[in-house]
Design a protein around this motif. Sequence first.
Motif, PDB file in Angstrom:
ATOM      1  N   ILE A  92      10.031  10.049 -24.568  1.00 16.17           N
ATOM      2  CA  ILE A  92       9.229  10.089 -25.664  1.00 16.17           C
ATOM      3  C   ILE A  92       8.016  10.526 -25.060  1.00 16.17           C
ATOM      4  CG2 ILE A  92       9.922   8.690 -27.372  1.00 16.17           C
ATOM      5  CD1 ILE A  92       7.996   6.414 -26.521  1.00 16.17           C
ATOM      6  N   ASP A  93       7.155  11.205 -26.039  1.00 14.31           N
ATOM      7  CA  ASP A  93       5.600  11.438 -25.668  1.00 14.31           C
ATOM      8  C   ASP A  93       4.754  10.088 -25.861  1.00 14.31           C
ATOM      9  OD1 ASP A  93       3.602  14.184 -25.717  1.00 14.31           O
ATOM     10  OD2 ASP A  93       2.777  12.404 -26.391  1.00 14.31           O
ATOM     11  N   ALA A  94       4.050   9.800 -24.724  1.00 14.71           N
ATOM     12  CA  ALA A  94       3.313   8.611 -24.985  1.00 14.71           C
ATOM     13  C   ALA A  94       2.524   8.278 -26.189  1.00 14.71           C
ATOM     14  CB  ALA A  94       2.467   8.400 -23.366  1.00 14.71           C
ATOM     15  N   ALA A  95       2.234   9.342 -26.837  1.00 18.54           N
ATOM     16  CA  ALA A  95       1.660   9.273 -28.257  1.00 18.54           C
ATOM     17  C   ALA A  95       2.423   8.509 -29.023  1.00 18.54           C
ATOM     18  CB  ALA A  95       1.188  10.535 -28.793  1.00 18.54           C
ATOM     19  N   LEU A  96       3.665   8.237 -28.879  1.00 20.66           N
ATOM     20  CA  LEU A  96       4.567   7.698 -29.755  1.00 20.66           C
ATOM     21  C   LEU A  96       4.832   6.236 -29.342  1.00 20.66           C
ATOM     22  CD1 LEU A  96       7.547  10.355 -30.050  1.00 20.66           C
ATOM     23  CD2 LEU A  96       5.401  10.000 -31.828  1.00 20.66           C
ATOM     24  N   CYS A  97       4.086   5.819 -28.374  1.00 20.94           N
ATOM     25  CA  CYS A  97       4.614   4.492 -27.629  1.00 20.94           C
ATOM     26  C   CYS A  97       4.427   3.282 -28.755  1.00 20.94           C
ATOM     27  CB  CYS A  97       3.378   4.226 -26.521  1.00 20.94           C
ATOM     28  SG  CYS A  97       3.995   4.931 -25.052  1.00 20.94           S
ATOM     29  N   GLY A  98       3.582   3.453 -29.720  1.00 20.72           N
ATOM     30  CA  GLY A  98       3.187   2.161 -30.588  1.00 20.72           C
ATOM     31  C   GLY A  98       4.501   1.937 -31.530  1.00 20.72           C
ATOM     32  N   ALA A  99       5.206   3.016 -31.867  1.00 23.95           N
ATOM     33  CA  ALA A  99       6.237   2.914 -32.718  1.00 23.95           C
ATOM     34  C   ALA A  99       7.233   1.763 -32.399  1.00 23.95           C
ATOM     35  CB  ALA A  99       7.158   4.180 -32.811  1.00 23.95           C
ATOM     36  N   SER A 100       7.987   1.397 -33.239  1.00 22.53           N
ATOM     37  CA  SER A 100       8.996   0.303 -32.988  1.00 22.53           C
ATOM     38  C   SER A 100      10.572   1.064 -32.586  1.00 22.53           C
ATOM     39  CB  SER A 100       9.335  -0.656 -34.210  1.00 22.53           C
ATOM     40  OG  SER A 100       9.641   0.104 -35.363  1.00 22.53           O
ATOM     41  N   PHE A 101      11.062   0.487 -31.577  1.00 23.09           N
ATOM     42  CA  PHE A 101      12.165   0.853 -31.070  1.00 23.09           C
ATOM     43  C   PHE A 101      13.331   0.048 -30.826  1.00 23.09           C
ATOM     44  CE2 PHE A 101       8.643   3.115 -28.744  1.00 23.09           C
ATOM     45  CZ  PHE A 101       8.736   4.547 -29.303  1.00 23.09           C
ATOM     46  N   ARG A 102      14.490   0.510 -30.980  1.00 32.30           N
ATOM     47  CA  ARG A 102      15.790  -0.056 -30.864  1.00 32.30           C
ATOM     48  C   ARG A 102      15.766  -0.983 -29.351  1.00 32.30           C
ATOM     49  NH1 ARG A 102      20.595   3.887 -31.785  1.00 32.30           N
ATOM     50  NH2 ARG A 102      21.445   2.213 -30.192  1.00 32.30           N
ATOM     51  N   GLY A 103      16.196  -2.102 -29.342  1.00 36.59           N
ATOM     52  CA  GLY A 103      16.133  -3.042 -28.162  1.00 36.59           C
ATOM     53  C   GLY A 103      17.353  -2.758 -27.227  1.00 36.59           C
ATOM     54  N   ASP A 104      18.232  -1.760 -27.668  1.00 32.59           N
ATOM     55  CA  ASP A 104      19.412  -1.573 -26.914  1.00 32.59           C
ATOM     56  C   ASP A 104      19.539  -0.291 -26.119  1.00 32.59           C
ATOM     57  OD1 ASP A 104      19.675  -0.025 -29.203  1.00 32.59           O
ATOM     58  OD2 ASP A 104      21.720  -0.878 -29.487  1.00 32.59           O
ATOM     59  N   ILE A 105      18.430   0.126 -26.168  1.00 29.01           N
ATOM     60  CA  ILE A 105      18.337   1.634 -25.532  1.00 29.01           C
ATOM     61  C   ILE A 105      17.247   1.646 -24.241  1.00 29.01           C
ATOM     62  CG2 ILE A 105      18.994   2.972 -27.434  1.00 29.01           C
ATOM     63  CD1 ILE A 105      16.003   3.451 -28.046  1.00 29.01           C
ATOM     64  N   ARG A 106      17.409   2.469 -23.464  1.00 35.81           N
ATOM     65  CA  ARG A 106      16.375   2.856 -22.237  1.00 35.81           C
ATOM     66  C   ARG A 106      15.134   3.695 -23.096  1.00 35.81           C
ATOM     67  NH1 ARG A 106      18.942   5.387 -17.541  1.00 35.81           N
ATOM     68  NH2 ARG A 106      16.582   5.277 -16.478  1.00 35.81           N
ATOM     69  N   ILE A 107      13.939   3.478 -22.480  1.00 35.28           N
ATOM     70  CA  ILE A 107      12.976   4.281 -22.996  1.00 35.28           C
ATOM     71  C   ILE A 107      12.102   4.983 -21.819  1.00 35.28           C
ATOM     72  CG2 ILE A 107      10.922   4.631 -24.559  1.00 35.28           C
ATOM     73  CD1 ILE A 107      12.120   2.490 -26.225  1.00 35.28           C
ATOM     74  N   GLU A 108      11.863   5.970 -21.617  1.00 35.88           N
ATOM     75  CA  GLU A 108      11.021   6.687 -20.704  1.00 35.88           C
ATOM     76  C   GLU A 108       9.939   7.390 -21.390  1.00 35.88           C
ATOM     77  OE1 GLU A 108      12.294   6.133 -17.444  1.00 35.88           O
ATOM     78  OE2 GLU A 108      10.811   7.267 -16.337  1.00 35.88           O
TER      79      GLU A 108
END
Lengths: 184, 349
Positions: A92-108
């Motif tokens: 993701i673009d860092a601008a989206l960091c505040g969103a809520s994400f699934r816990g079962d995935i990797r995020i870069e």
Amino acid sequence: MSDVVCSGFGGQGMLTAGLILARTAMILGKNVTWIPSYGSEMRGGTANCNLKISDFKIGSPFVTDIDILIAMNAQSVDKFMPMLRRGGLLVIDAALCGASFRGDIRIESVDATGIAERSGNPRGANACMLGALAASGALFGRDETRGGMTAFFDSKGKDSAKNVSCFEKGFELARNLQGAPAWT
Amino acid sequence: MKELMKGNEAFAEAAIRAGCRFFAGYPITPQSEVLEYLSRRMPEVGGVFIQSESELAGISMVYGAAAAGFRAMTSSSGPGYSLLQEGISYIASAELPCVVMDVMRYGSGLGDIFTGQSDYWQAVYNGGHGDYRTIVYAPSSVQEMADLTVMAFGKAEERRNPVTILSDASISQMMAPVELPAMACHDPDAPAWALKGKGNGHFKRHTSVMYYMNEYDGYVRAKYEKIEKEDQRWESLETEDAEIVLVAYGISSRICEEAMRSARAQGRRVGLIRPISLYPYPVNAFDGLAPRAFLSVEMSALGQMARDVALACGMRAPVYSMLGGTRLYSCSDVEARIGEILGAAHGAF
């Protein structure tokens, strides 16, 4: 086999990011299909492409279970995150960091838009995202992806130096926001 | 060396390499890349590119270019393909070669621009008037798009008949690595039918009326019987021991092949017949097969190809249909349908 979706606003270069990955795959001797979404999207709407990369023959070019999602806007995260496989990668673009994400995935995450603007190449945000993807190690390495990018821009008769610079910065500055769950 | 190309671009470049030097047509999604590509490429090879004022004008120009011995073509999608039908009927009647591509999108009328396979009846059973058929090839990959386009020009001249490339939005919009054919030369003065002005030569005429010919009925029947006998093309995958044989072309065949491999991995005996020529329909592919069922899979709501499957297999086994349209079925949908049918077939025994 990697099933990839690249998605963002029209103009953010996500179709091109997919094309660069497709070319990289071709250079590496992989089978690859790339298919764009097209249709009655509004100006400013979301554009995405489906990419399949495999050592084996590829059937349907349409992705249903995503291994890697490259998302540059919140709409893309909302639309495609549910289709990510467990343990899959979200870039993701860092601008989206505040969103809520699934816990079962990797995020870069990488500040692609900011890096590209500060580099004087605002259209190079997609190259930053590819840098982050290369840094994650989930698909192609740094040299391979850079090679694919250079080949892509060469084929268009365009200079890739500025984009390669964004790619390198994306690679250096990417950070792992969320690791793979232990069970993957 | 392979190139990364869209299906539409592979069609256009393969046509150039097959010696096509005349294109007249009108843009329409999802076919417009053909015009975009050829508007740049045709002048590079000394050919003629015309964005015609309508599809009807375009096909009529193709008729003229074909009469002069050139390898000529046009392309469109559903609504525009309907407009081409009058000209295709004239060209078929005049027995001139040409290549026409229809990139199918879904629906009747304006429909939608998304992928579909609902022009099957129109392409395979004459959208135009009269007693003719067009040879129809259905590519299922970007590579096959290039290969079949080259073959189409040769076949059109061999049979003196229009050849249709029946693509769909998925195959045409998709990009994949493609090995392009070598550049071939076509001498427009060479064909016996090429009109160049009489000069001191003998009188030649092209016409779509048939009162110049004796025994026309038998002649035209024999022409198409020969095509039906000799020009069938298909690919069969793992049909020999199959309990159920899927039948699908174009984008649906790719989804079905994936479903077939997945079902095989789970021990289900599934096969696939992929018609490459839709006219002539590859009836020979069904010889000797005795599965419990056939499943025709196509992106049309009315099941346009299914009845050809029934005719081809002689109803030796029940023929089921899996239909699409506005909704794109996935590999797992096809697998679920296979499970339903085999469950029902087992129950029946």
